[in-house]
Design an enzyme around this catalytic site. Structure first.
Site, PDB file in Angstrom:
ATOM      1  N   CYS A 190       4.910  -1.495  -2.071  1.00  0.00           N
ATOM      2  CA  CYS A 190       5.650  -2.187  -3.129  1.00  0.00           C
ATOM      3  C   CYS A 190       5.922  -1.179  -4.242  1.00  0.00           C
ATOM      4  O   CYS A 190       4.975  -0.603  -4.808  1.00  0.00           O
ATOM      5  CB  CYS A 190       4.804  -3.344  -3.660  1.00  0.00           C
ATOM      6  SG  CYS A 190       5.562  -4.242  -5.021  1.00  0.00           S
ATOM      7  N   CYS A 230      13.211  -1.027  -3.682  1.00  0.00           N
ATOM      8  CA  CYS A 230      12.342  -2.208  -3.579  1.00  0.00           C
ATOM      9  C   CYS A 230      12.167  -2.428  -2.077  1.00  0.00           C
ATOM     10  O   CYS A 230      13.159  -2.383  -1.327  1.00  0.00           O
ATOM     11  CB  CYS A 230      13.011  -3.416  -4.228  1.00  0.00           C
ATOM     12  SG  CYS A 230      12.210  -4.997  -3.830  1.00  0.00           S
TER      13      CYS A 230
HETATM   14  N1  DGL Z   1       8.805  -5.476  -2.904  1.00  0.00           N
HETATM   15  C1  DGL Z   1       8.606  -5.137  -4.230  1.00  0.00           C
HETATM   16  C2  DGL Z   1       9.041  -3.716  -4.570  1.00  0.00           C
HETATM   17  O1  DGL Z   1       9.075  -2.861  -3.723  1.00  0.00           O
HETATM   18  C3  DGL Z   1       8.861  -6.086  -5.348  1.00  0.00           C
HETATM   19  C4  DGL Z   1       9.501  -7.414  -5.148  1.00  0.00           C
HETATM   20  C5  DGL Z   1       9.128  -8.401  -6.246  1.00  0.00           C
HETATM   21  O2  DGL Z   1       8.083  -9.010  -6.093  1.00  0.00           O
HETATM   22  O3  DGL Z   1       9.862  -8.508  -7.234  1.00  0.00           O
HETATM   23  O4  DGL Z   1       9.308  -3.398  -5.709  1.00  0.00           O
END
Ligand code: DGL
Length: 262
Positions: free
Chosen positions: A73, A184
C-alpha cells in the site's frame, strides 16, 4: 517454530495486485494477506489516522508468525514504513510510486503519477519527488476515493471508471503523456480502464509503471540476503480481513485468480 509465512498488508484489495506478482516470482512461498477492508479507503485520512490503522492491522498480521512483511500500500508506506521497520524484527518492505524509474526510462513527454490524495501530500513521497532530475515532468494526480470504493465493491464492468477518469485525466487530452505511474496498488486492477481512456484521448499510448513490481523484487532480494527463501513448498495464500469474511473472501479469491487482471 520458525515463522515461514510472508505477510502482505493493504487497506483493502489493492495489495492483491502486488500479491499476484509475488506469487509469480516466489511460487514456493506461503503468504498471509491482510485487507483492512472495514477501514478502506485510507487515502482521504490524516497521517495519524493512517499510521494508527496500519499499526493495528500489521500487529494482528504479525501475530500470525511472519518471516517478512510486505506493505502493499503506497499510502500506508508513505505514512508508516519507518514505524513498522522499528516495530517488527523482520524484513519490512514498502511500496512506493515508481516515479524515479519512469523518469529514467522515458526520454521525453509528461509523466502522470496517479495515487491517493494522502500519498501526494505525505512528506515521504514529497522527499521521493526531490530525487527527480526534472520534477516538472512528473505531474501528481491525487485521485478521488471513488476509484478505491468501486474497486472494493468489485465493480469492473466496461465503462464504469470513465466518469472518474474524465474528472482526473480530462485536462490532458491530446497531450504527449509518455508514462503513467500507478501510485496506488488498487489501480493496476483497473489498468485496462485507464489504458483505454489514455489510448483514446492522449497523443500516444503511455507506458505504465507499477511500484508493486519493484516492491516484490525488493522482497525477493531481502529474503535471499537473509537466507529466508523457501526452497521447497507449493505456495499458499491465506486471507485475513478486518471486515466480514463471507463478504470479502469471495472477491479476494476472484481478484487473485482472474486472468482479467494480468
Ligand atoms: N491501496 C492503497 C495505496 O496503494 C490505498 C487505497 C486507499 O485505501 O485509499 O495507496
Amino acid at each position: 517454530m520458525t515463522p515461514t509465512a510472508i505477510g502482505v498488508f493493504d487497506s483493502g484489495f489493492g495489495g492483491v495486485s502486488v500479491l499476484r506478482y509475488a506469487q509469480k516470482q516466489l511460487p514456493k512461498e506461503s503468504f498471509i494477506y491482510y485487507g483492512d477492508n472495514l477501514n478502506a479507503p485510507y487515502g482521504c485520512r490524516s497521517e495519524d489516522e493512517i499510521r494508527s490503522l496500519t499499526l493495528t492491522a500489521c500487529r494482528s498480521l504479525y501475530k500470525r508468525g511472519l518471516k517478512a512483511l510486505l506493505v502493499a500500500c503506497n499510502t500506508a508506506t508513505a505514512a508508516s514504513i519507518n514505524l513498522l521497520k522499528e516495530e517488527f524484527p523482520i524484513p519490512v518492505i514498502g511500496t512506493e510510486p515508481d516515479i524515479l524509474n519512469a523518469e529514467a526510462d522515458l526520454a521525453d513527454g509528461m509523466i502522470l503519477m496517479m495515487s491517493t490524495e494522502a500519498t501526494t501530500r505525505l512528506p515521504r513521497y514529497l522527499k521521493l519527488r526531490e530525487k527527480l532530475i526534472d520534477p516538472a515532468r512528473v505531474v501528481d494526480i491525487p485521485c478521488p476515493v471513488g476509484f478505491v470504493l468501486k474497486i472494493e465493491s468489485g465493480v469492473f464492468a466496461k465503462g464504469s471508471y470513465d466518469e472518474l477518469l474524465e474528472q482526473v485525466l480530462g485536462g490532458f487530452k491530446e497531450k504527449l503523456i509518455s508514462g503513467i505511474v500507478l501510485g496506488c496498488t488498487h489501480y493496476p486492477l483497473i489498468q485496462t480502464h485507464i489504458s483505454e481512456y489514455a489510448v483514446k484521448h492522449f497523443k500516444t499510448a503511455p507506458k505504465f509503471y507499477d511500484g508493486g513490481k519493484t516492491a516484490v523484487r525488493n522482497l525477493q532480494m531481502l529474503l535471499a540476503q537473509n537466507n529466508l527463501l523457501n526452497s521447497t513448498g507449493n505456495g499458499s495464500v491465506e486471507f485475513m480481513t478486518s471486515g466480514n469474511m463471507e463478504v470479502y473472501q469471495p472477491l479476494f479469491r476472484m481478484l487473485l485468480a482472474s486472468p482479467e487482471f494480468d
